[in-house]
Design an enzyme around this catalytic site. Structure first.
Site, mmCIF file in Angstrom:
data_model
loop_
_atom_site.group_PDB
_atom_site.id
_atom_site.type_symbol
_atom_site.label_atom_id
_atom_site.label_comp_id
_atom_site.label_asym_id
_atom_site.label_seq_id
_atom_site.Cartn_x
_atom_site.Cartn_y
_atom_site.Cartn_z
ATOM 1 N N SER A 270 0.847 -1.198 0.000
ATOM 2 C CA SER A 270 0.000 0.000 0.000
ATOM 3 C C SER A 270 0.877 1.241 0.000
ATOM 4 O O SER A 270 2.010 1.217 0.499
ATOM 5 C CB SER A 270 -0.901 -0.013 1.247
ATOM 6 N N TYR B 190 -1.313 -2.284 10.137
ATOM 7 C CA TYR B 190 -1.429 -2.466 8.686
ATOM 8 C C TYR B 190 -0.226 -1.871 7.969
ATOM 9 O O TYR B 190 0.392 -2.516 7.120
ATOM 10 C CB TYR B 190 -2.724 -1.808 8.204
#
Length: 294
Positions: A165, A178
């Site tokens: 990401s 995350y």
């Protein structure tokens, strides 16, 4: 797990007692792929485009009904697919996932490590077990499938793509576990490129930006309960089709790193050369757009 179908790959022996599906030409014709987390979202669209470009694909997920529906839809479209219900944070399940590919199609060329859990929770509020669950899904959810698939990928001089990401490039408030897990994938890929250089295996990372999500997509809150994903301005989002197309281009070109979106490249540039400016921008935007994170 759905009943395996044989390989449509030229020159590969089909599974005995079954009839091979029709061959499909394309950039990935003759190749076999596993896409983890492909029962829905970006994983499903990536698997679909691999099928459309000639690959045979093993679909994977943890939701039996959703995986069944996806597999049936792909079969109805004439794609060469099988499915394997497996938790990719469990190594024996990953071994079974790879065995499914080999049993059905005779080989494995491509691994897309896409499955993961995300979060909407501040570090100070998170329960330790929730932090670990999110981190494990992002790290071991990529490590274990690769460990299980490595012998087959070495034989094929295949391709591995970790789905990361843009939030791994500079952090994101309410996404500590995350972001940590996604950032770890970049270093893992770099290290493995050095260790496995002689094998010819491609190891790459795709940093995904804001993407349109399935309406029912959920992430974990501080206590581990599923909640809707945080709001993102539609004008900043790419479609799942666009993102999957970029992932396939990354695999085809065997790139080491692909950063999706101008915002992602801006984050990478600022983080690399002007880290304090990047932190100031994130803190400022967080104060202004706090509702995006909560």
């Amino acid at each position: 797990m759905s009943k395996p179908t044989p390989s449509s790959i030229p020159g590969r022996a089909p599974v005995l007692g079954t009839a091979p599906p029709p061959a499909r030409p394309g950039a990935f014709s003759g190749q076999v792929a596993i896409v983890t987390g492909s029962e829905s979202g970006i994983g499903r669209e990536t698997a679909r485009q691999l099928c459309q470009q000639g690959a045979a694909v093993v679909l994977n997920g943890r939701n039996p009904e959703r995986l069944r529906q996806t597999c049936e839809a792909f079969e109805a479209a004439g794609y060469a697919v099988v499915s394997c219900l497996a938790d990719v944070t469990d190594y024996p399940s990953c071994q079974r996932l790879v065995a499914t590919a080999v049993q059905a199609f005779g080989r494995l060329d491509i691994l897309v490590a896409n499955a993961c859990i995300s979060q909407r929770a501040y570090f100070v509020d998170m329960q330790p077990e929730v932090f670990r669950q999110v981190l494990d899904s992002n790290v071991y959810g990529a490590v274990y499938p690769l460990m299980a698939a490595l012998p087959q990928l070495t034989q094929a001089r295949g391709s591995v793509t970790f789905i990361s990401s843009i939030s791994a490039l500079n952090g994101m408030p309410s996404g500590s576990a995350y972001c940590a897990g996604k950032a770890a994938l970049s270093n893992l890929a770099h290290t493995l490129r050095l260790e496995l250089a002689s094998t010819g295996i491609h190891l790459g990372v795709v940093h995904i930006g804001f993407t349109q999500n399935d309406p029912d997509k959920r992430v974990l809150d501080a206590g581990g309960q599923p909640v809707p994903i945080a709001y993102r301005p539609p004008r900043w989002q790419k479609s799942q089709t666009e993102v999957a197309g970029i992932i396939l281009g990354h695999i085809r070109r065997r790139r080491q790193r692909t950063v999706i979106s101008a915002l992602g490249w801006l984050i990478l540039l600022v983080h690399t050369y002007f880290p304090r400016l990047g932190d100031w921008f994130v803190r400022t935007s967080f104060r202004r757009f706090r509702h995006w994170y909560e």
